[in-house]
Design an enzyme around this catalytic site. Structure first.
Site, PDB file in Angstrom:
ATOM      1  N   HIS A  17      11.362  -3.720  -7.671  1.00 51.44           N
ATOM      2  CA  HIS A  17      10.509  -3.623  -6.472  1.00 51.44           C
ATOM      3  C   HIS A  17      11.395  -3.378  -5.246  1.00 51.44           C
ATOM      4  O   HIS A  17      11.951  -4.305  -4.676  1.00 51.44           O
ATOM      5  CB  HIS A  17       9.697  -4.909  -6.302  1.00 51.44           C
ATOM      6  CG  HIS A  17       8.486  -4.759  -5.423  1.00 51.44           C
ATOM      7  ND1 HIS A  17       8.403  -3.802  -4.441  1.00 51.44           N
ATOM      8  CD2 HIS A  17       7.305  -5.440  -5.395  1.00 51.44           C
ATOM      9  CE1 HIS A  17       7.215  -3.904  -3.841  1.00 51.44           C
ATOM     10  NE2 HIS A  17       6.535  -4.877  -4.405  1.00 51.44           N
ATOM     11  N   GLY A  28      -3.885   1.879  -8.680  1.00 55.15           N
ATOM     12  CA  GLY A  28      -4.008   0.438  -8.492  1.00 55.15           C
ATOM     13  C   GLY A  28      -5.449   0.004  -8.627  1.00 55.15           C
ATOM     14  O   GLY A  28      -5.909  -0.416  -9.696  1.00 55.15           O
ATOM     15  N   GLN A  30       7.277  -5.343 -13.110  1.00 58.91           N
ATOM     16  CA  GLN A  30       7.931  -5.166 -11.812  1.00 58.91           C
ATOM     17  C   GLN A  30       8.688  -6.441 -11.448  1.00 58.91           C
ATOM     18  O   GLN A  30       8.123  -7.536 -11.456  1.00 58.91           O
ATOM     19  CB  GLN A  30       6.896  -4.852 -10.733  1.00 58.91           C
ATOM     20  CG  GLN A  30       7.561  -4.390  -9.432  1.00 58.91           C
ATOM     21  CD  GLN A  30       6.581  -4.202  -8.293  1.00 58.91           C
ATOM     22  OE1 GLN A  30       5.740  -5.057  -8.039  1.00 58.91           O
ATOM     23  NE2 GLN A  30       6.695  -3.088  -7.584  1.00 58.91           N
ATOM     24  N   HIS A  64       7.746  -2.338   0.199  1.00 58.29           N
ATOM     25  CA  HIS A  64       6.832  -3.296   0.835  1.00 58.29           C
ATOM     26  C   HIS A  64       7.473  -4.451   1.591  1.00 58.29           C
ATOM     27  O   HIS A  64       6.875  -5.518   1.699  1.00 58.29           O
ATOM     28  CB  HIS A  64       5.851  -3.855  -0.222  1.00 58.29           C
ATOM     29  CG  HIS A  64       4.985  -2.791  -0.800  1.00 58.29           C
ATOM     30  ND1 HIS A  64       4.161  -2.983  -1.880  1.00 58.29           N
ATOM     31  CD2 HIS A  64       4.818  -1.485  -0.433  1.00 58.29           C
ATOM     32  CE1 HIS A  64       3.523  -1.850  -2.162  1.00 58.29           C
ATOM     33  NE2 HIS A  64       3.911  -0.939  -1.308  1.00 58.29           N
ATOM     34  N   TYR A  82       9.899  -6.423   0.886  1.00 54.45           N
ATOM     35  CA  TYR A  82      10.528  -7.519   0.144  1.00 54.45           C
ATOM     36  C   TYR A  82      12.054  -7.358   0.224  1.00 54.45           C
ATOM     37  O   TYR A  82      12.544  -6.479   0.919  1.00 54.45           O
ATOM     38  CB  TYR A  82       9.969  -7.580  -1.282  1.00 54.45           C
ATOM     39  CG  TYR A  82       8.467  -7.814  -1.252  1.00 54.45           C
ATOM     40  CD1 TYR A  82       7.947  -8.971  -0.668  1.00 54.45           C
ATOM     41  CD2 TYR A  82       7.570  -6.855  -1.715  1.00 54.45           C
ATOM     42  CE1 TYR A  82       6.567  -9.177  -0.577  1.00 54.45           C
ATOM     43  CE2 TYR A  82       6.194  -7.059  -1.634  1.00 54.45           C
ATOM     44  CZ  TYR A  82       5.700  -8.216  -1.059  1.00 54.45           C
ATOM     45  OH  TYR A  82       4.343  -8.416  -0.959  1.00 54.45           O
TER      46      TYR A  82
HETATM   47  C1  8OZ Z   1      -0.631  -7.970  -2.402  1.00 53.44           C
HETATM   48  C2  8OZ Z   1      -0.551  -9.326  -2.251  1.00 53.44           C
HETATM   49  C3  8OZ Z   1       0.641  -9.967  -2.541  1.00 53.44           C
HETATM   50  C4  8OZ Z   1       1.726  -9.234  -2.979  1.00 53.44           C
HETATM   51  C5  8OZ Z   1       3.150  -5.803  -3.002  1.00 53.44           C
HETATM   52  C6  8OZ Z   1       3.501  -7.491  -4.652  1.00 53.44           C
HETATM   53  O1  8OZ Z   1       2.667  -5.485  -1.921  1.00 53.44           O
HETATM   54  C7  8OZ Z   1       2.774  -7.078  -3.625  1.00 53.44           C
HETATM   55  C8  8OZ Z   1       1.622  -7.868  -3.135  1.00 53.44           C
HETATM   56  C9  8OZ Z   1       0.428  -7.233  -2.842  1.00 53.44           C
HETATM   57  O2  8OZ Z   1       3.959  -5.073  -3.569  1.00 53.44           O
END
Ligand code: 8OZ
Length: 364
Positions: free
Chosen positions: A179, A320, A102, A182, A184
């Site tokens: 990704h 997960g 990812q 979430h 980002y």
């Molecule tokens: C948990 C802690 C830090 C990052 C995501 C990459 O939520 C993460 C993530 C999950 O997709």
């Protein structure tokens, strides 16, 4: 007419590769990377132990130094990182598995402590995410106020994704997952709570989806659509994600993806790691807009996964927590064997030794 049986344990053709079954290890951040954000020796074993899953999606991995938002997350932008990942992919392949990685840019989910020159993290708009990240010595701290990207800078970040995808293939990965979830960077561009831009990357749904489309176009152009998937989380509130009208937004995104045709779309239903029904959303409507492979995630057990596959609601299901605690999850599901619980005395994120990482037991 022949009846097509759809089953979780059935082999599945994903682009040009053959998966042993329809069970996928979801990408899981573990904060175990070593100096230089390089995956270490234990990471080789951790993934190799899970090679019986039809596909592993290795943890979120930064596309550049600026893309980092958490401690000890791996990258795929230096020669050392590429060489270390090569050891992981070789071992997974030696044990008969397939592995994607990812690729992420954390955007505003970062802190100056992780940024080159201790600069502000970058985001669509200068709006802080009401969320925390862990800094060794300081503990969990608020994310930093980001700075809004200049329009002219965006192409450079698209290029970082393109280069990282090329690097991932050089490292032996079978493909990459972008990704797009979430909160980002890509997701932050999509959502009206984090994107207040007035240029061609903000405002309308078409504009807010432009960065995602540019990243996918670049990565697919570089390594081919059969090696590129994407993850979306339409209604997950994780990391202070805010969107006033997710249904038309994500329907537009999937219509655009239908044109680009990545090898799969991976959808997190509901709140990541939490309730699946936190907000209304018509996932069936989304699925109808895509003619390719559809992967579902969030809280699936064996019965739920079999139902999703048998009914055609999903082609693949990712796990997960269950894949983390059960390296032999496929066998345990097949045999209806008991499942390991999460170790309560080992950290999910970070840690030094094997405990909680490579020491979850397999069936005798
Ligand atoms: C948990 C802690 C830090 C990052 C995501 C990459 O939520 C993460 C993530 C999950 O997709």
């Amino acid at each position: 007419m022949t009846e097509t049986v759809r089953d979780l344990f059935q082999p599945f053709k994903l682009g040009d590769i053959q998966l042993a079954n329809r069970m996928v290890m979801a990408p899981l951040t573990r904060n175990r990377a070593e100096d230089g954000n390089v995956p270490g020796a234990m990471t080789i074993e951790y993934y190799a132990q899970r090679a019986s899953l039809g596909l592993i999606i290795a943890e979120a991995t930064q596309v550049s130094a600026q893309a980092q938002g958490y401690v000890s997350t791996p990258g795929v932008h230096t020669p050392e990182q590429i060489a270390a990942w090569r050891k992981v992919t070789d071992e997974v392949h030696a044990r008969g598995g397939k592995i994607f990685v990812q690729l992420w840019h954390t955007g505003r989910m970062s802190h100056t402590a992780f940024q080159p020159g201790e600069n502000a993290p970058v985001a669509p708009s200068a709006i802080r995410a009401n969320a925390k990240t862990y800094i060794p010595g300081a503990g969990y701290v608020d994310t930093s106020l980001p700075r809004a990207l200049e329009t002219a800078e965006i192409a450079g970040i698209v290029d970082d994704f393109r280069t990282a995808a090329r690097n991932a293939i050089e490292a032996g990965f079978d493909g990459v997952e972008i990704h797009g979830a979430h909160g980002y960077l890509i997701d932050a561009f999509l959502r009206d709570g984090s994107n207040k831009r007035t240029d061609q990357y903000g405002g309308s749904i078409e504009n807010r989806a432009r960065f995602l489309v540019e990243v996918m176009t670049a990565v697919i152009g570089e390594i081919g659509a059969s090696k590129v998937g994407i993850r979306l989380s339409p209604v997950s509130p994780v990391n202070d994600s805010n969107e006033s009208n997710p249904q038309p937004l994500f329907e537009h995104v999937v219509r655009e993806l239908e044109k680009l045709h990545p090898v799969y779309i991976h959808v997190v239903e509901g709140a990541t790691g939490g309730p699946r029904d936190n907000a209304p959303f018509d996932y069936e409507a989304l699925r109808k807009l895509y003619s390719g492979v559809w992967m579902l995630n969030n809280g699936y057990n064996k019965d739920m996964a079999q139902e999703a596959i048998a009914s055609g609601r999903a082609d693949l299901v990712s796990f997960g927590r269950l894949a983390l605690t059960n390296p032999d999850l496929v066998r345990r599901f097949k045999e209806n064997a008991p499942l390991n619980e999460l170790f309560q005395d080992a950290p999910l994120y970070g840690g030094q030794g094997p405990h909680g990482y490579t020491d979850y037991p397999t069936l005798p």
